[in-house]
Design a protein around this motif. Sequence first.
Motif, mmCIF file in Angstrom:
data_model
loop_
_atom_site.group_PDB
_atom_site.id
_atom_site.type_symbol
_atom_site.label_atom_id
_atom_site.label_comp_id
_atom_site.label_asym_id
_atom_site.label_seq_id
_atom_site.Cartn_x
_atom_site.Cartn_y
_atom_site.Cartn_z
ATOM 1 N N VAL A 272 0.865 -1.179 0.000
ATOM 2 C CA VAL A 272 0.000 0.000 0.000
ATOM 3 C C VAL A 272 0.901 1.230 0.000
ATOM 4 O O VAL A 272 1.610 1.497 0.971
ATOM 5 C CB VAL A 272 -0.926 0.014 1.228
ATOM 6 N N ARG A 273 0.883 1.970 -1.080
ATOM 7 C CA ARG A 273 1.740 3.149 -1.212
ATOM 8 C C ARG A 273 0.959 4.387 -0.804
ATOM 9 O O ARG A 273 -0.095 4.685 -1.367
ATOM 10 C CB ARG A 273 2.265 3.260 -2.642
ATOM 11 N N PHE A 274 1.516 5.073 0.178
ATOM 12 C CA PHE A 274 0.817 6.214 0.772
ATOM 13 C C PHE A 274 1.750 7.413 0.759
ATOM 14 O O PHE A 274 2.909 7.319 1.160
ATOM 15 C CB PHE A 274 0.387 5.885 2.204
ATOM 16 N N GLN A 275 1.239 8.543 0.310
ATOM 17 C CA GLN A 275 2.046 9.763 0.292
ATOM 18 C C GLN A 275 1.896 10.502 1.605
ATOM 19 O O GLN A 275 0.800 10.923 1.971
ATOM 20 C CB GLN A 275 1.626 10.666 -0.859
ATOM 21 N N HIS A 285 6.742 9.070 -0.508
ATOM 22 C CA HIS A 285 5.884 7.905 -0.592
ATOM 23 C C HIS A 285 6.371 6.849 0.395
ATOM 24 O O HIS A 285 7.554 6.515 0.438
ATOM 25 C CB HIS A 285 5.888 7.334 -2.015
ATOM 26 N N GLN A 286 5.436 6.357 1.194
ATOM 27 C CA GLN A 286 5.740 5.280 2.122
ATOM 28 C C GLN A 286 4.947 4.047 1.707
ATOM 29 O O GLN A 286 3.876 4.144 1.111
ATOM 30 C CB GLN A 286 5.373 5.674 3.550
ATOM 31 N N ILE A 287 5.479 2.892 2.055
ATOM 32 C CA ILE A 287 4.854 1.635 1.670
ATOM 33 C C ILE A 287 4.492 0.871 2.941
ATOM 34 O O ILE A 287 5.328 0.703 3.843
ATOM 35 C CB ILE A 287 5.794 0.797 0.791
ATOM 36 N N PHE A 288 3.229 0.418 3.007
ATOM 37 C CA PHE A 288 2.737 -0.258 4.203
ATOM 38 C C PHE A 288 2.171 -1.631 3.859
ATOM 39 O O PHE A 288 1.706 -1.877 2.732
ATOM 40 C CB PHE A 288 1.631 0.568 4.876
ATOM 41 N N ASP A 312 5.146 -0.253 8.446
ATOM 42 C CA ASP A 312 5.857 0.514 7.433
ATOM 43 C C ASP A 312 6.996 -0.351 6.888
ATOM 44 O O ASP A 312 7.955 -0.658 7.596
ATOM 45 C CB ASP A 312 6.412 1.804 8.058
ATOM 46 N N VAL A 313 6.886 -0.755 5.630
ATOM 47 C CA VAL A 313 7.895 -1.610 5.014
ATOM 48 C C VAL A 313 8.645 -0.843 3.922
ATOM 49 O O VAL A 313 9.226 -1.448 3.014
ATOM 50 C CB VAL A 313 7.250 -2.894 4.426
ATOM 51 N N THR A 314 8.629 0.486 4.046
ATOM 52 C CA THR A 314 9.278 1.306 3.016
ATOM 53 C C THR A 314 10.745 0.952 2.874
ATOM 54 O O THR A 314 11.242 0.737 1.764
ATOM 55 C CB THR A 314 9.134 2.797 3.350
ATOM 56 N N ALA A 315 11.470 0.878 4.003
ATOM 57 C CA ALA A 315 12.905 0.587 3.953
ATOM 58 C C ALA A 315 13.154 -0.788 3.365
ATOM 59 O O ALA A 315 14.060 -0.989 2.555
ATOM 60 C CB ALA A 315 13.496 0.693 5.355
ATOM 61 N N GLU A 321 14.166 -3.172 -3.777
ATOM 62 C CA GLU A 321 14.266 -2.489 -5.060
ATOM 63 C C GLU A 321 15.736 -2.254 -5.438
ATOM 64 O O GLU A 321 16.128 -2.439 -6.596
ATOM 65 C CB GLU A 321 13.522 -1.158 -4.994
ATOM 66 N N GLU A 322 16.548 -1.850 -4.436
ATOM 67 C CA GLU A 322 17.954 -1.612 -4.706
ATOM 68 C C GLU A 322 18.666 -2.897 -5.111
ATOM 69 O O GLU A 322 19.489 -2.917 -6.039
ATOM 70 C CB GLU A 322 18.616 -0.997 -3.473
ATOM 71 N N LEU A 323 18.360 -4.006 -4.408
ATOM 72 C CA LEU A 323 18.950 -5.295 -4.758
ATOM 73 C C LEU A 323 18.534 -5.713 -6.162
ATOM 74 O O LEU A 323 19.332 -6.245 -6.936
ATOM 75 C CB LEU A 323 18.548 -6.358 -3.737
#
Length: 357
Positions: A272-275, A285-288, A312-315, A321-323
């Motif tokens: 769930v992407r939330f601004q 944008h944070q991802i939950f 919050d699973v943004t990190a 994504e980086e990997l």
Amino acid sequence: MTDVMSTQGHPPGVAGESDRTRRLRDLGLNEPTVDEAFDRFAHLAASLTRAPIAMVNFINDERQMFRGLFIPPNSADAAGDTGCSWADRGIAFDLPTREMPLSHGFCPHVVAQRSPLALDDILAYPRFAGNPVVDELGVRSYLGAPLVDDTNTVIGTVCVLDREPRPWGRERLRDIQHLAEALLSEIRLRDHLIAQQQEMFAAFDGSPFPIVLTHGPDQEIRYANPRHAELFGAAAAPGPIGRAYPQLAAAGLEQAVTEAYHSGRTTVLNDVRFQSTRPDAQRIHQIFSFTCTPQRTARTGRVSGVLVAGMDVTAQSRTEEELGTLAALLVDRLQQSGATTGRHGLGAGQAGLVLPG
């Protein structure tokens, strides 16, 4: 009965709400919905007094709510020995919403006076003879006792009605009072559950995760912890979670909560992407990930609401994504390296490198 109700000795609240209404709201009794426990009490009241109609009636500042109701079936037994149903005999207690204005009936008088009321023949009392239920519903006799809870608040009544005059007598009056006292055990149980919920909410208040508790099939928000308010702000509108947080609803949270409620199984909503709209932070944008767990009542096991906990699973998502980006880059470079080697015709063996085997 608005004037009668204004004599109740409870001062209005901050928003003009009486202690009685606040108490009913706290107990979860401020809506005219069906309650099996109170229906059983109403049936018992009818049996004890041999009255055709009985109610457990809770009264707020605006209306009467029959959480418990007993109306006899359309049978000869219910109508006496005439062979006609109560509907055929002119009594029209069709209450699909289980509510009635304060101007109708005699329970508001019982609540206001904090004492039982026995009317053997309503027409013999000028003060009550003009009440709408006499003409509209054919009510001719009434017996009711107040429900006074442990906070000394009168929250409603237990009452019985008949369309014929009835000499209730002291014995029937005593029966209805005893039944009202017995009904308080149900109220005490609700108080106990409220205390447990308050302890649970106190623990949720300190949680680092956003938590919301909804109630009922419409997913009305019952509780939201400070972390939820910090992340998602104040509700856009009171009521269901979808209306309170339209951005989360658009991401699928309302659907996930509804599914958990109706299926009785935990649902998980990922990605769930939330601004963020916090004024002290950049609009990032944070991802939950949200877990929606059905909550069941202790007595019946029925789903009463849904506990929604977010993470919050943004990190984590950014790391993934980086990997993924790094892996794609390496593959691309390897492909480019292989293509270059092929173009120059230089193999490992030609470069003097001896491979084992």
